[in-house]
Design a protein around this motif. Sequence first.
Motif, PDB file in Angstrom:
ATOM      1  N   GLY A  57      -3.871  -8.514  -5.394  1.00 53.35           N
ATOM      2  CA  GLY A  57      -4.635  -7.735  -6.364  1.00 53.35           C
ATOM      3  C   GLY A  57      -4.241  -6.270  -6.345  1.00 53.35           C
ATOM      4  N   ASP A  58      -4.003  -5.733  -5.154  1.00 52.88           N
ATOM      5  CA  ASP A  58      -3.568  -4.337  -5.052  1.00 52.88           C
ATOM      6  C   ASP A  58      -2.215  -4.159  -5.741  1.00 52.88           C
ATOM      7  OD1 ASP A  58      -5.820  -3.940  -3.595  1.00 52.88           O
ATOM      8  OD2 ASP A  58      -4.825  -3.544  -1.685  1.00 52.88           O
ATOM      9  N   ARG A  66      -2.315  -8.942  -0.195  1.00 55.67           N
ATOM     10  CA  ARG A  66      -3.147  -8.181  -1.130  1.00 55.67           C
ATOM     11  C   ARG A  66      -2.507  -8.165  -2.512  1.00 55.67           C
ATOM     12  NH1 ARG A  66      -3.799  -3.202   3.071  1.00 55.67           N
ATOM     13  NH2 ARG A  66      -5.267  -4.186   4.503  1.00 55.67           N
ATOM     14  N   LYS A 105       2.413   3.861  -7.434  1.00 58.47           N
ATOM     15  CA  LYS A 105       2.081   3.107  -8.647  1.00 58.47           C
ATOM     16  C   LYS A 105       3.320   3.000  -9.530  1.00 58.47           C
ATOM     17  CE  LYS A 105      -1.552   5.799  -9.117  1.00 58.47           C
ATOM     18  NZ  LYS A 105      -2.794   6.446  -9.633  1.00 58.47           N
ATOM     19  N   ASP A 129       0.810  -1.218   0.000  1.00 61.75           N
ATOM     20  CA  ASP A 129       0.000   0.000   0.000  1.00 61.75           C
ATOM     21  C   ASP A 129       0.844   1.270   0.000  1.00 61.75           C
ATOM     22  OD1 ASP A 129      -2.268  -1.538   0.003  1.00 61.75           O
ATOM     23  OD2 ASP A 129      -2.625  -1.377   2.161  1.00 61.75           O
ATOM     24  N   MET A 148      -0.974  -5.922  -8.154  1.00 64.24           N
ATOM     25  CA  MET A 148      -1.151  -6.042  -9.605  1.00 64.24           C
ATOM     26  C   MET A 148      -1.745  -4.767 -10.185  1.00 64.24           C
ATOM     27  SD  MET A 148      -3.822  -6.630 -11.912  1.00 64.24           S
ATOM     28  CE  MET A 148      -3.853  -7.138 -13.620  1.00 64.24           C
ATOM     29  N   ASN A 149      -2.776  -4.253  -9.540  1.00 65.95           N
ATOM     30  CA  ASN A 149      -3.462  -3.076 -10.076  1.00 65.95           C
ATOM     31  C   ASN A 149      -2.606  -1.817 -10.000  1.00 65.95           C
ATOM     32  OD1 ASN A 149      -5.922  -4.314 -10.864  1.00 65.95           O
ATOM     33  ND2 ASN A 149      -6.579  -4.377  -8.724  1.00 65.95           N
ATOM     34  N   LYS A 150      -1.648  -1.783  -9.081  1.00 62.29           N
ATOM     35  CA  LYS A 150      -0.744  -0.635  -8.981  1.00 62.29           C
ATOM     36  C   LYS A 150       0.459  -0.782  -9.909  1.00 62.29           C
ATOM     37  CE  LYS A 150       0.102   1.225  -4.939  1.00 62.29           C
ATOM     38  NZ  LYS A 150       0.453   1.382  -3.505  1.00 62.29           N
ATOM     39  N   GLY A 151       0.580  -1.910 -10.558  1.00 60.28           N
ATOM     40  CA  GLY A 151       1.702  -2.114 -11.474  1.00 60.28           C
ATOM     41  C   GLY A 151       3.031  -2.242 -10.751  1.00 60.28           C
TER      42      GLY A 151
END
Length: 382
Positions: free
Chosen positions: A311-312, A309, A291, A287, A314-317
């Motif tokens: 997924g977090d 987490r 990004k 967190d 992955m989504n933040k690259g």
Amino acid sequence: MRAMTYRGPYDIRVEEKDIPRIEHPNDAIVRVTTAAICGSDLHLYHGLMPDTRVGSTFGHEFVGVVHEVGPSVRDLAVGDRVMVPFNIYCGTCFFCARGLYSNCHNVNPNATAAGGIYGYSHTTGGYDGGQAEYVRVPFADVGPAIVPDWMDEEDAVLCTDALATGYFGAQLADIAEGDVVVVFGAGPVGLFAARSAWLMGAGRVIVVDHVEDRLAKARSFAHAETYDFTRHKDIVVELKRATGMLGADRVIDAVGAEADGNLLQHVTGTRLKLQGGSPIALNWAIDTARKGGTLSVMGVYGPVPTAVRFGDAMNKGLTLRANQTPVKRQWPRLFEHMRNGYLKPNDVVTHRIPLEHIAEGYHMFSAKLDGCIKPLVVPGTA
């Protein structure tokens, strides 16, 4: 010989064991002169690592004098003063040929990922460790190295894991000039990671912990900004504010499986064997990274799942880089930094404990008493 032995969670003793013997022609027997207690040893002490068997001897950071060598050993002789990396590796397999000594394919039949490690449960091969008067060292022509004449004994023992691991953590972070680096954990590995980040060009280094003695050491030894996460409602939000709401360029997890534990971790880890520790620090690291940032993980986690987490990430690259440290690969550059005066590893040592009192040492280190940051163990053999 006298050796630390494991009898169950929070129960270790010093008992008589047979002096190890040569089991393979390339073995050596080393008389231990200085060892250390590592933060990852606390995972074993707390009963959080699977397959930690009664009677095991811990200790993967040690230096000593060669006592005996097998008939195939060519590079060491009786009487040599040696430092032994915590990795046990063959030096010839697919992974060793690529410098991935911590992933050796020939030394650990019980795991698909980790190689062999001294004194770290049967999940890493079941080898006894160096918190003893003597230790068996397999592949003696591959792992150990003669301690340079200019190197202090205490500095040498820290090169066998803590310093090399901290440096490796900063390497994994792929730090670019001017980067903001956040290190979670101000134990010895975190301190060395923070100090190493400056050597790699960091423009700002922030260390997060909750023990004031460690945070003070992070300020004095690693020249870092510090945050006590217990003083903030949400440490991630605080770190975002400190980085212009973007997050850190590079984040290093030097905590791992939460060595001090929590109730859920002890129930699911110790009793049910469902996870290898709490992922709190790792999730904070995910967190906190900006990004497109990089997350370096060299804190120790168990060989079973944790609630991360992903997924977090992955989504933040995020780029995630992780491994056990290939210790000997770090030594040439570390030795150069030490000789040039940029690093003095034993600056983090706070306690020197006789082997006979190692149970008290574990308790003190685990409970973070008496300002204990890094304890060494002295067998006291003749």
